[in-house]
Enzyme design. Structure first.
Site, PDB file in Angstrom:
ATOM      1  N   HIS A   1       0.833  -6.063  -0.473  1.00 18.70           N
ATOM      2  CA  HIS A   1       0.090  -4.804  -0.332  1.00 18.70           C
ATOM      3  C   HIS A   1       0.518  -3.856  -1.451  1.00 18.70           C
ATOM      4  O   HIS A   1       1.693  -3.802  -1.824  1.00 18.70           O
ATOM      5  CB  HIS A   1       0.367  -4.184   1.043  1.00 18.70           C
ATOM      6  CG  HIS A   1      -0.578  -3.067   1.344  1.00 18.70           C
ATOM      7  ND1 HIS A   1      -0.420  -1.807   0.808  1.00 18.70           N
ATOM      8  CD2 HIS A   1      -1.706  -3.016   2.101  1.00 18.70           C
ATOM      9  CE1 HIS A   1      -1.414  -1.029   1.235  1.00 18.70           C
ATOM     10  NE2 HIS A   1      -2.207  -1.747   2.012  1.00 18.70           N
TER      11      HIS A   1
ATOM     12  N   GLU B   1      -8.353  -4.880  -2.791  1.00 22.61           N
ATOM     13  CA  GLU B   1      -8.045  -3.508  -2.413  1.00 22.61           C
ATOM     14  C   GLU B   1      -7.802  -2.670  -3.662  1.00 22.61           C
ATOM     15  O   GLU B   1      -6.651  -2.574  -4.135  1.00 22.61           O
ATOM     16  CB  GLU B   1      -6.793  -3.465  -1.537  1.00 22.61           C
ATOM     17  CG  GLU B   1      -6.944  -4.161  -0.212  1.00 22.61           C
ATOM     18  CD  GLU B   1      -6.163  -3.427   0.876  1.00 22.61           C
ATOM     19  OE1 GLU B   1      -6.788  -3.009   1.856  1.00 22.61           O
ATOM     20  OE2 GLU B   1      -4.945  -3.245   0.716  1.00 22.61           O
TER      21      GLU B   1
HETATM   22  C1  PEP Z   1      -4.863  -0.319   3.157  1.00 20.97           C
HETATM   23  O1  PEP Z   1      -3.854   0.336   2.954  1.00 20.97           O
HETATM   24  O2  PEP Z   1      -4.810  -1.552   3.176  1.00 20.97           O
HETATM   25  C2  PEP Z   1      -6.118   0.390   3.381  1.00 20.97           C
HETATM   26  C3  PEP Z   1      -7.209  -0.286   3.243  1.00 20.97           C
HETATM   27  O3  PEP Z   1      -6.011   1.717   3.723  1.00 20.97           O
HETATM   28  P1  PEP Z   1      -7.215   2.726   4.014  1.00 20.97           P
HETATM   29  O4  PEP Z   1      -8.232   2.003   4.855  1.00 20.97           O
HETATM   30  O5  PEP Z   1      -6.578   3.860   4.739  1.00 20.97           O
HETATM   31  O6  PEP Z   1      -7.776   3.122   2.686  1.00 20.97           O
END
Ligand code: PEP
Length: 252
Positions: free
Chosen positions: A94, A168
């Site tokens: 992450h 992400e």
């Molecule tokens: C994450 O940290 O994996 C994430 C997707 O956070 P958020 O949905 O709050 O942007």
């Protein structure tokens, strides 16, 4: 392929009492969901508070695990401990761990190997910073993260559940500024192309590629329908059972 919807509670809530309430609320909210695979990743200590009987419907995942299965590694969590607590999945790499704890692709590579060896399914997070995107380096960054993190995977990835890639974009996480579905789709296609080079065409086609970054109940369906993602990784919006329930229902 059933969509995979993951709730990453991060370092929330801060009491066991609240965690028990969270689990209860999620269980109620998601009791009739059959066409999606829902995974909750709470802080490690709360894994033990989740009612094991609910694990058949709502699955459990860890937010990280170490690259050794046991031994003198103060403060770390073993994939075997996660399995014992009922986890089937584990989030690895992450961006918050890369940023605050200095996790490298090499460390993540070791963690993926150990997780797979212990029959935990890794959810590998990749994504670029805003600066990298602005400089047109998104694909280059993603390719490096995938290539290094998946180098010499010794344990065969043989089914769709075995490996998930979460795209992400760092600039979209917790910012309320999600990636446009079209842009997410382009990166998703690129990820599949790189996976095919690393793991072979057959496996690459069966791995799930999911999106995470400021997902809510208003935009969730776009990532499945327009961006053709195989699921979602949800942070902030997963701290409300009601909102998380709306997200899951919106994509079915
Ligand atoms: C994450 O940290 O994996 C994430 C997707 O956070 P958020 O949905 O709050 O942007």
């Amino acid at each position: 392929m059933k969509p995979l919807i993951i709730a990453n509670w991060k370092m929330n809530p801060t009491t066991t009492k609240e965690a028990k309430k969270f689990f209860g609320d999620f269980k109620k909210e998601l009791k009739n969901i059959k066409n999606a695979e829902v995974v909750i990743c709470p802080p490690f200590v709360y894994l033990a508070t989740s009612d094991k009987r609910q694990a058949t419907r709502i699955k459990l995942g860890g937010q990280d695990c170490f690259w050794e299965a046991k031994g003198a590694y103060t403060g770390e969590i073993s994939p075997q401990i996660l399995k014992d607590l009922g986890c089937q999945y584990v989030i690895l790499g992450h961006s918050e761990r890369r940023k605050y704890l200095g996790e490298t692709n090499e460390m993540i590579n070791k963690k993926i190997k150990t997780a797979l060896k212990n029959r935990l399914r890794p959810i590998l997070c990749v994504g670029e910073t805003l600066e990298e995107r602005k400089k047109g380096k998104t694909n280059q960054v993603i390719q490096r993260q995938l290539t290094k993190s998946l180098q010499n995977i010794q344990y065969p990835v043989s089914s769709i559940e075995d490996l998930t890639i979460a795209y992400e974009p760092i600039w979209a996480i917790r910012t309320g500024n999600p990636c446009l579905p079209q842009d997410a789709k382009e990166v998703g296609l690129f990820i599949r192309k790189i996976l095919s080079k690393i793991l072979g065409k057959k496996i690459s086609e069966s791995c799930r590629i999911i999106y995470g970054g400021s997902v809510n109940s208003k935009n969730a369906a776009d990532y499945i329908k327009k961006a053709e993602m195989n699921g979602l990784l949800v942070g902030g919006a997963s701290l409300s059972a009601k909102e998380f329930g709306r997200i899951v229902r919106s994509i079915l």
